[in-house]
Design a protein around this motif. Structure first.
Motif, PDB file in Angstrom:
ATOM      1  N   PRO A   1       0.824  -1.209   0.000  1.00  0.00           N
ATOM      2  CA  PRO A   1       0.000   0.000   0.000  1.00  0.00           C
ATOM      3  C   PRO A   1       0.861   1.264   0.000  1.00  0.00           C
ATOM      4  N   THR A   2       0.367   2.304  -0.645  1.00  0.00           N
ATOM      5  CA  THR A   2       1.035   3.601  -0.671  1.00  0.00           C
ATOM      6  C   THR A   2       0.346   4.528   0.327  1.00  0.00           C
ATOM      7  N   ARG A   3       1.133   5.127   1.197  1.00  0.00           N
ATOM      8  CA  ARG A   3       0.581   6.034   2.201  1.00  0.00           C
ATOM      9  C   ARG A   3       0.467   7.434   1.588  1.00  0.00           C
ATOM     10  N   VAL A   4      -0.758   7.899   1.392  1.00  0.00           N
ATOM     11  CA  VAL A   4      -1.008   9.218   0.810  1.00  0.00           C
ATOM     12  C   VAL A   4      -1.344  10.176   1.942  1.00  0.00           C
ATOM     13  N   LEU A   5      -0.493  11.182   2.147  1.00  0.00           N
ATOM     14  CA  LEU A   5      -0.680  12.097   3.271  1.00  0.00           C
ATOM     15  C   LEU A   5      -1.751  13.131   2.970  1.00  0.00           C
ATOM     16  N   PRO A   6      -2.469  13.576   3.998  1.00  0.00           N
ATOM     17  CA  PRO A   6      -3.438  14.650   3.784  1.00  0.00           C
ATOM     18  C   PRO A   6      -2.730  15.933   3.364  1.00  0.00           C
ATOM     19  N   ASP A   7      -3.327  16.648   2.400  1.00  0.00           N
ATOM     20  CA  ASP A   7      -2.708  17.879   1.918  1.00  0.00           C
ATOM     21  C   ASP A   7      -3.728  18.976   1.607  1.00  0.00           C
ATOM     22  N   GLY A   8      -4.993  18.740   1.918  1.00  0.00           N
ATOM     23  CA  GLY A   8      -6.012  19.735   1.642  1.00  0.00           C
ATOM     24  C   GLY A   8      -6.503  19.742   0.211  1.00  0.00           C
ATOM     25  N   CYS A   9      -6.007  18.827  -0.609  1.00  0.00           N
ATOM     26  CA  CYS A   9      -6.316  18.830  -2.038  1.00  0.00           C
ATOM     27  C   CYS A   9      -7.414  17.824  -2.384  1.00  0.00           C
ATOM     28  N   VAL A  10      -8.003  18.024  -3.548  1.00  0.00           N
ATOM     29  CA  VAL A  10      -8.906  17.065  -4.172  1.00  0.00           C
ATOM     30  C   VAL A  10      -8.256  16.620  -5.473  1.00  0.00           C
ATOM     31  N   ASP A  11      -8.285  15.306  -5.753  1.00  0.00           N
ATOM     32  CA  ASP A  11      -7.677  14.776  -6.970  1.00  0.00           C
ATOM     33  C   ASP A  11      -8.746  14.220  -7.907  1.00  0.00           C
ATOM     34  N   LEU A  12      -8.622  14.579  -9.176  1.00  0.00           N
ATOM     35  CA  LEU A  12      -9.412  13.956 -10.241  1.00  0.00           C
ATOM     36  C   LEU A  12      -8.521  12.886 -10.843  1.00  0.00           C
ATOM     37  N   LEU A  13      -8.974  11.613 -10.829  1.00  0.00           N
ATOM     38  CA  LEU A  13      -8.114  10.476 -11.128  1.00  0.00           C
ATOM     39  C   LEU A  13      -8.636   9.650 -12.290  1.00  0.00           C
ATOM     40  N   TRP A  14      -7.686   9.034 -13.007  1.00  0.00           N
ATOM     41  CA  TRP A  14      -8.011   7.976 -13.958  1.00  0.00           C
ATOM     42  C   TRP A  14      -7.136   6.782 -13.638  1.00  0.00           C
ATOM     43  N   SER A  15      -7.769   5.619 -13.507  1.00  0.00           N
ATOM     44  CA  SER A  15      -7.068   4.367 -13.251  1.00  0.00           C
ATOM     45  C   SER A  15      -7.337   3.425 -14.405  1.00  0.00           C
ATOM     46  N   SER A  16      -6.302   2.713 -14.847  1.00  0.00           N
ATOM     47  CA  SER A  16      -6.484   1.752 -15.935  1.00  0.00           C
ATOM     48  C   SER A  16      -7.396   0.604 -15.525  1.00  0.00           C
ATOM     49  N   ARG A  17      -7.583   0.409 -14.233  1.00  0.00           N
ATOM     50  CA  ARG A  17      -8.454  -0.658 -13.729  1.00  0.00           C
ATOM     51  C   ARG A  17      -9.820  -0.127 -13.306  1.00  0.00           C
ATOM     52  N   ALA A  18      -9.843   1.003 -12.588  1.00  0.00           N
ATOM     53  CA  ALA A  18     -11.084   1.478 -11.978  1.00  0.00           C
ATOM     54  C   ALA A  18     -11.759   2.609 -12.737  1.00  0.00           C
ATOM     55  N   GLY A  19     -11.094   3.174 -13.739  1.00  0.00           N
ATOM     56  CA  GLY A  19     -11.699   4.261 -14.504  1.00  0.00           C
ATOM     57  C   GLY A  19     -11.547   5.606 -13.818  1.00  0.00           C
ATOM     58  N   LEU A  20     -12.555   6.463 -13.963  1.00  0.00           N
ATOM     59  CA  LEU A  20     -12.496   7.827 -13.445  1.00  0.00           C
ATOM     60  C   LEU A  20     -13.010   7.890 -12.015  1.00  0.00           C
ATOM     61  N   LEU A  21     -12.210   8.509 -11.156  1.00  0.00           N
ATOM     62  CA  LEU A  21     -12.507   8.596  -9.736  1.00  0.00           C
ATOM     63  C   LEU A  21     -12.230  10.000  -9.227  1.00  0.00           C
ATOM     64  N   VAL A  22     -12.734  10.274  -8.045  1.00  0.00           N
ATOM     65  CA  VAL A  22     -12.406  11.506  -7.329  1.00  0.00           C
ATOM     66  C   VAL A  22     -11.909  11.121  -5.947  1.00  0.00           C
ATOM     67  N   ALA A  23     -10.779  11.684  -5.560  1.00  0.00           N
ATOM     68  CA  ALA A  23     -10.250  11.486  -4.207  1.00  0.00           C
ATOM     69  C   ALA A  23     -10.486  12.765  -3.437  1.00  0.00           C
ATOM     70  N   GLY A  24     -11.317  12.675  -2.415  1.00  0.00           N
ATOM     71  CA  GLY A  24     -11.641  13.856  -1.639  1.00  0.00           C
ATOM     72  C   GLY A  24     -10.536  14.244  -0.680  1.00  0.00           C
ATOM     73  N   PRO A  25     -10.689  15.369   0.008  1.00  0.00           N
ATOM     74  CA  PRO A  25      -9.675  15.808   0.978  1.00  0.00           C
ATOM     75  C   PRO A  25      -9.671  14.884   2.191  1.00  0.00           C
TER      76      PRO A  25
END
Length: 233
Positions: A25-49
């Motif tokens: 697992p990758t530890r993603v630290l909180p940073d106050g940001c929102v990410d718009l994501l594309w995954s080759s497996r899961a498609g389009l996602l949003v990662a909230g703050p």
């Protein structure tokens, strides 16, 4: 396998990653940001703050392209308050509907370096920002002031808001109140100072901690591990 570069949206960052075989697992630290994501497996996602570190798990060979929006910009792009996305990873279709998300996904080719996905993510974010006249300017002012060490009372006074009004606006823009955002930005600032060569104690003092032990407690609370682990020491 991880790379990032500035996007053509103020303060935003484009990043790409491919999960190697055997990766944990990758530890993603909180940073106050929102990410718009594309995954080759899961498609389009949003990662909230996030309020604390998120352990991201990917399949070997899974490719990611992300557009990390600066604090407070997510609501203008996505059309929902940041607090509704706090500590969540959700399909983009849940926010924009199946048809809109499918139309966006159809424009993304599964190329090896993610250039098409990057262009699509930046393009749609820039378009939506133009439609709403850009992000709320309060977001950048609050983020800059807190990152510089201003107190919540000082930020509220400069913004011409009472503390309760600032808290409500902060939840909409960042997903949590200004005190939480200040803690997150302070930890990020301390880690950046250490990576730039400062000793832990010096970085703690410059970032606004009472001492190194205070930094360690905050890192354990927000990231789940002490700063030495975060820094690979």
């Amino acid at each position: 396998m991880y790379r990032e570069r500035p996007a053509r949206i103020g303060g935003a960052v484009l990043w790409t990653a491919t999960t190697p075989a055997g990766a944990g697992p990758t530890r993603v630290l909180p940073d106050g940001c929102v990410d718009l994501l594309w995954s080759s497996r899961a498609g389009l996602l949003v990662a909230g703050p996030d309020r604390w570190a998120f352990l991201s798990r990917s399949e070997p060979g899974e490719r990611w392209v992300g557009l990390r929006l600066p604090p407070g910009t997510g609501p203008a792009v996505l059309g929902v308050p940041a607090v509704e996305l706090r500590d969540r990873r959700v399909p983009l279709a849940a926010l924009w509907g199946d048809r809109s998300a499918a139309a966006l996904a159809a424009r993304i080719d599964e190329d090896l370096v993610g250039d098409v996905a990057a262009r699509v993510l930046v393009g749609v974010a820039a378009s939506r920002l133009r439609e709403v006249g850009g992000p709320d300017p309060l977001a950048a002012r609050v983020t800059a002031a807190l990152a510089a060490g201003a107190t919540v009372a000082e930020v509220a006074d400069r913004a011409g808001l009472d503390p309760r009004a600032l808290y409500r606006r902060a939840r909409h823009l960042f997903g949590y109140g200004p005190k939480t955002l200040a803690r997150i930005l302070r930890l990020q600032r301390a880690l950046a100072l250490v990576r730039a060569g400062a000793p832990l104690a010096g970085a703690a003092a410059r970032a606004g901690y009472a001492d190194q032990a205070h930094l360690t407690r905050d890192a354990r609370d927000l990231a789940g591990v002490p700063p030495t682990v975060l820094l690979g020491r």
